[in-house]
Design a protein around this motif. Structure first.
Motif, PDB file in Angstrom:
ATOM      1  N   SER A  78      39.354  -6.762  67.067  1.00  0.00           N
ATOM      2  CA  SER A  78      39.448  -5.910  65.913  1.00  0.00           C
ATOM      3  C   SER A  78      41.114  -5.451  66.064  1.00  0.00           C
ATOM      4  O   SER A  78      41.589  -5.387  67.004  1.00  0.00           O
ATOM      5  CB  SER A  78      38.570  -4.513  65.948  1.00  0.00           C
ATOM      6  N   PRO A  79      41.559  -5.090  65.059  1.00  0.00           N
ATOM      7  CA  PRO A  79      43.166  -4.745  64.778  1.00  0.00           C
ATOM      8  C   PRO A  79      43.334  -3.643  66.075  1.00  0.00           C
ATOM      9  O   PRO A  79      44.376  -3.523  66.710  1.00  0.00           O
ATOM     10  CB  PRO A  79      43.227  -4.183  63.673  1.00  0.00           C
ATOM     11  N   GLU A  80      42.535  -2.574  66.174  1.00  0.00           N
ATOM     12  CA  GLU A  80      42.527  -1.619  67.163  1.00  0.00           C
ATOM     13  C   GLU A  80      42.668  -2.063  68.510  1.00  0.00           C
ATOM     14  O   GLU A  80      43.153  -1.647  69.218  1.00  0.00           O
ATOM     15  CB  GLU A  80      41.427  -0.571  67.004  1.00  0.00           C
ATOM     16  N   GLU A  81      41.754  -3.081  68.716  1.00  0.00           N
ATOM     17  CA  GLU A  81      41.461  -3.701  70.309  1.00  0.00           C
ATOM     18  C   GLU A  81      42.938  -4.584  70.560  1.00  0.00           C
ATOM     19  O   GLU A  81      43.353  -4.565  71.466  1.00  0.00           O
ATOM     20  CB  GLU A  81      40.416  -4.532  70.330  1.00  0.00           C
ATOM     21  N   GLN A  82      43.321  -4.980  69.496  1.00  0.00           N
ATOM     22  CA  GLN A  82      44.636  -5.782  69.605  1.00  0.00           C
ATOM     23  C   GLN A  82      45.870  -5.059  70.064  1.00  0.00           C
ATOM     24  O   GLN A  82      46.732  -5.367  70.852  1.00  0.00           O
ATOM     25  CB  GLN A  82      44.770  -6.608  68.172  1.00  0.00           C
ATOM     26  N   ARG A  83      45.808  -3.811  69.160  1.00  0.00           N
ATOM     27  CA  ARG A  83      47.049  -2.764  69.545  1.00  0.00           C
ATOM     28  C   ARG A  83      46.930  -2.559  70.867  1.00  0.00           C
ATOM     29  O   ARG A  83      47.892  -2.339  71.835  1.00  0.00           O
ATOM     30  CB  ARG A  83      46.875  -1.735  68.456  1.00  0.00           C
TER      31      ARG A  83
END
Length: 187
Positions: A78-83
């Motif tokens: 997810s974008p959150e996990e990527q960040r």
């Protein structure tokens, strides 16, 4: 005479080869073929692994392979996990080799804990992570004055023995010599 030379050669060969056996720490280190250099990585891999760009070519092959595996899974996060992952890579890059070693040892120690203790540790970390930055700084200052408590208890120290107490003394003239240990020496 020739037999003594052969036996001596075998013993010498064992002493030369034995250190190599003791230095082998993991099958992944042995079995990992060379990985691509930074210039050989694809553009998407370079973008994902950008925080590691300066040190990529000096990483061990098994560590490069691990990071390439993470980069392959990166698009499915997810974008959150990527960040979060990118932030962790940047933090990792800032650590000294000694700090990285401590982090690896802490991770190994935590993974050996029982499931309930790991869950408790995770819950405490989540509570800490949700605190405002000012509160985190306050806790860091308090903790810097205290000695860090290891996750796994230390092995108790073994008292030093005098040289005489380390080696057994063999009784001369005995038919079946047995070691006779000296009584402990008081310091």
């Amino acid at each position: 005479m020739a037999r003594q030379q052969i036996v001596g050669g075998v013993i010498l060969a064992l002493f030369l080869v034995a250190p190599g056996w003791t230095q082998t720490t993991s099958p992944s280190i042995i079995a990992t073929p060379p990985q691509p250099t930074w210039s050989e990585l694809s553009v998407p891999q370079k973008i994902i692994l950008a925080p590691l760009s300066d040190e990529w070519d000096s990483l061990e092959a098994f560590r490069q392979k691990k990071w390439l595996g993470i980069a392959a899974r990166f698009p499915s996060l997810s974008p959150e996990e990527q960040r979060r992952l990118q932030g962790q890579m940047q933090e990792w890059r800032r650590l000294t080799p000694e700090e990285r070693q401590v982090a690896r040892e802490n991770y190994k120690s935590a993974s050996r804990l029982p499931a309930d203790k790991r869950q408790e540790l995770k819950q405490k970390w989540e509570e800490y992570s949700s605190l405002p930055e000012e509160e985190k700084e306050k806790l860091k200052k308090q903790a810097s004055g205290k000695q860090a408590k290891p996750l796994v208890p230390a092995v108790p120290a073994i008292p030093a023995l005098s040289p005489a107490a380390r080696l057994p003394i063999w009784e001369a003239g005995a038919a079946n010599p047995l070691p006779v240990l000296p009584s402990p020496v008081e310091p």
